[in-house]
Every structure is written in C-alpha cells, then in structure tokens.
Write a protein that holds these residues in place. Structure first.
Motif: not given
Length: 446
Positions: A314-343
């Motif tokens: 919070f600050s009375l001016e835009k982008e004037g407040g205190r920094q509490e966080l650093g840069d972060g990242f996330r790496v994800g991997i995933g898969t999905e399979i439907t053997p036979d949707a019309g079975s």
C-alpha cells in the motif's frame, strides 16, 4: 435447453450470493502473510490441476481452459463448470507440528461459442488467499526478567477475480485471445501483544491490537496466443503463451488501535488513519508446449514466471509501496489419455486419466522481529498430481447434445523455506462438474 443445466446455473448463482464470496479460505498458511496472500492466479481449472498445472498450450473441447484465453476457441459448445476445492495441510518446524484443513467453493466458468471463429467466456475464481496465525514471544527490554511479550499475527480474506475472456481463430491453426479481470476483495490483518508477568496473575487480562482492513478493487488484463500444427496423421505440435500485465489496484486502508479483553470483547477502539491509495500486483509470463496424437492422448509442459519483485504494498502513490516478494517461477509437465471415448462395452475406457507434477520457487523478503532489514527466504514448492474425468449418463446424444462430466484432481506436495525450518506438506482434492450443451442446433425433423 437442457433443464438440469439451467437449474445448475441458477443454484450456483444463488450459492455465490448467499456466501457473499467469503468462502475462499484454505487452511493456515503462514506465507500468506506477505504481499496480498497466496497467489492462485496463474493456475488453471480442475483439468490443469490434475496435469501439473499445465494448460498454456493444451486445448480441450469438453473442459474449460482458463489459463490461456486463446484456447477458448476450441470450446465449440456451451460449457459450464463448477469446482469445490479442499486441502489438508501439515505444518511443522523443528519442534512442533499441526494439521488442519477445509473445503470451499473453487471457481465457476461459463463458455459461449459466438461463431465458428469466436468463443467467449466469463467466470469467477480466487486471485489470492490470506489465512494465517503465527505467535512469537520475547523478553521485554528494560523490564524485569519475569515479564514476557507475546505477539500474535493473524490474517484472513483475499482477492477475488471476475474475468471476461475471448478466443478468436485468425488463421489456420492460429488463435489469439484476451481477457479483462475485475479484482475485488478485503483482507483483514491483526497484530496483538500481551504482556505477561510470571509473578503477577492479573497481568494478562488485556491485550493491545492494531487492526488493518484493506479493501481492493481494480482492473487487470491478459493476452494470449496459441498455434497448433499437424505434423502427421497421428501427431500435432502446439505452442502457447500468455502475458498478464502489472496492475495498480485501488486500495482503501483503515488502521485502528484497539484494547480488548482476552475473550475478544472490545474495550476501546481508535481509528488512526483511513487512506485511499494503491497496491501494485505483479505481471506474469507463461509459455507452453504440447504434443498429441490427434485423437485421445496429449502431453504438455509449461513454464510460468511471476515478476514478484514488481509487487508493491500500500502507498498513496502508484508503485510507491514496500517490496515484499521476489521473482518466482513454476515448471510443470502433465499428460492425459482417454482409452476409447466411444466405447459401449467398457465404462473405464471412456474415463479420462491425467497425471503430472510441478516444481517452483519464489523469494519472500521477511522482516524478523527486532530488525529493520528484510531477510530473503527461498521458498520452494513441488508436487505430484493426478485426476480423472468420469462421464455421467449415457453420453452425448440428440436432441440436446448434452454431455456431463464429474471431474477430480489430487495433489500431494510440499512447500518449504530452508532458511526458516518451516515446512508445509499438503494434500489437495478438487471436485467439479462440467456440462456441455448445444444451444443453437437446428432440428431437421420434428
């Protein structure tokens, strides 16, 4: 239109109104004390949750993809989705541990095809969650050795997001999208102190407290693109990307000093300031790759970067407040399979199975008691995920062309800041329903 579908829409709307959007808390999370809480923004629907939070480049015709608005194009029927999120968490340090958990409304989404090239969507989901209680103690400087100060820090609330998104095909295999979000919510924080004299049994009858209430409201924007190329009859490649802009959201902050009895009844209260200013929430970049066999199987990998260093309190001016966080990242991997949707012979072949995992890291700039210089804590998050989509009823059939799915996702993970010795082990379960319906199908026979 399919009558249960209409009823579900009505019930969901009434549920939101009755809960007044307050049911967005998860179990105690000490790290939600920083910034505007634990960011949920950047994670996706229940499908993505089961695939290691992958979804920037993985489109779906049956389920809502709310990570990349460009992928809305692939929803060619009216789709409604509702999710309930729950979590069981074990917090531990070198000496103690505790277990708690809860369940609340996750998100609501509605997707509407406008034309063959254009699909729009709107929804409600949490942007951040705040829910923490921490206690510390220290001897009082200059007082007798029998006097100890006990400080308690609590927080609750969060920020909600209502979004309106569009996905459009502009060329063969190339789609673009954009979404605008309205962020709103309230976060309450309290810092209370009790002085206890071990030689005076009446010393801890009252406590002093600073109560801060911050109300947030503002706009945020996201752009996305996706390109899918068929490389053979049995293989296609996809690439996707999104960028969420930094946003200066309006903040109305009120601070009060209070004296209370230990049963929380108020003795006196004095508002020390009531100000209107700004809080800067960070920008985010997401990139994704996908590979599928043009039929019933796909795999994807995503990279997410959150520019947490651009967050300002919070600050009375835009982008004037205190920094509490650093840069972060996330790496994800995933898969999905439907053997036979019309079975027709095996229900298990019509079930969609999903698996995945993710790893991430961010920095929290925490100020220790008695210090004025922030200490950087490297916060790491890793998990494995899985889930299923279970068809309900007899499947897609005329005249309504309605399909109903029961969706699940499960996550087992750990959040740890090695510099603090504090560890969070969590088990998350999401349960949701999805309805697909063709609203504008011309009947050739009466």
């Amino acid at each position: 239109m399919y009558k249960p579908f209409r009823a579900l829409l009505l019930i969901s709307g009434l549920a939101i109104g009755s809960q007044q959007l307050q049911a967005q808390q998860l179990s105690n999370s000490p790290y939600s004390r920083f910034g505007v809480g634990d960011l949920v923004h950047g994670t996706g629907s229940i499908r993505s949750a089961a695939m290691g939070q992958v979804g920037v480049a993985n489109g779906s015709a049956a389920l809502v993809n709310d990570i990349n608005p460009a992928l809305l194009y692939y929803n060619n029927s009216v789709t409604f989705e509702a999710t309930v999120a729950s979590e069981l968490k074990r917090l531990s340090d070198k000496n103690t541990s505790q277990v708690d958990g809860t369940a609340n409304l996750g998100n609501l989404s509605l997707v509407l095809p406008i034309s063959r090239r254009w699909t729009t969507g709107l929804g409600l989901r949490p942007y951040s969650r705040v829910n923490y209680t921490t206690i510390s103690s220290a001897p009082v400087t200059g007082a007798e050795s029998t006097v100890t100060s006990y400080s308690e820090y609590t927080g609750s609330g969060g920020i909600n997001e209502v979004y309106f998104a569009h996905g459009v095909r502009i060329a063969n295999g190339l789609t673009v999208g954009a979404s605008g979000s309205f962020l709103f919510g309230t976060i309450d924080r309290q810092e209370s102190t009790i002085l206890v004299d071990s030689e005076d049994s009446t010393s801890a009858l009252q406590k002093t407290l600073i109560h801060t209430t911050s109300k947030y409201s503002g706009l945020m924007f996201k752009g996305g693109l996706h390109y899918r190329k068929k490389i053979s009859d049995k293989a296609s490649l996809g690439f996707g990307g999104t960028y969420t802009t930094k946003a200066n959201i309006g903040t109305n902050r009120q601070v009060a000093q209070e004296r209370r009895f230990l049963d929380e009844s108020v003795i006196s209260s004095l508002v020390t300031d009531s100000l209107e200013g700004y809080t800067t929430v960070p920008q985010m970049l997401q990139l994704g790759l996908s590979f599928d066999n043009n039929r019933n199987w796909s795999v994807g990998a995503d990279f997410t970067q959150v520019k947490g260093s651009s967050f300002r309190g919070f600050s009375l001016e835009k982008e004037g407040g205190r920094q509490e966080l650093g840069d972060g990242f996330r790496v994800g991997i995933g898969t999905e399979i439907t053997p036979d949707a019309g079975s027709v012979s095996s229900y298990l072949k019509r079930v969609t199975y999903r698996f995945g995992g993710y790893f991430g890291s961010t920095d929290i700039n925490a100020i220790s008691p008695g210090n004025t210089t922030p200490t950087t804590h490297d916060l790491k998050d890793m998990a494995v995920t899985w889930g299923f989509s279970l068809p309900l009823g007899r499947g897609v059939r005329p005249p309504d062309y309605t399909q109903a799915l029961l969706n699940t996702s499960f996550t087992v993970g750990q959040l740890e800041a090695k510099n603090t010795g504090l560890k969070e082990q969590y088990f998350r379960v999401n349960l949701g329903v999805t309805f697909n319906n063709r609203w504008f199908v011309k009947r050739k026979f009466d």
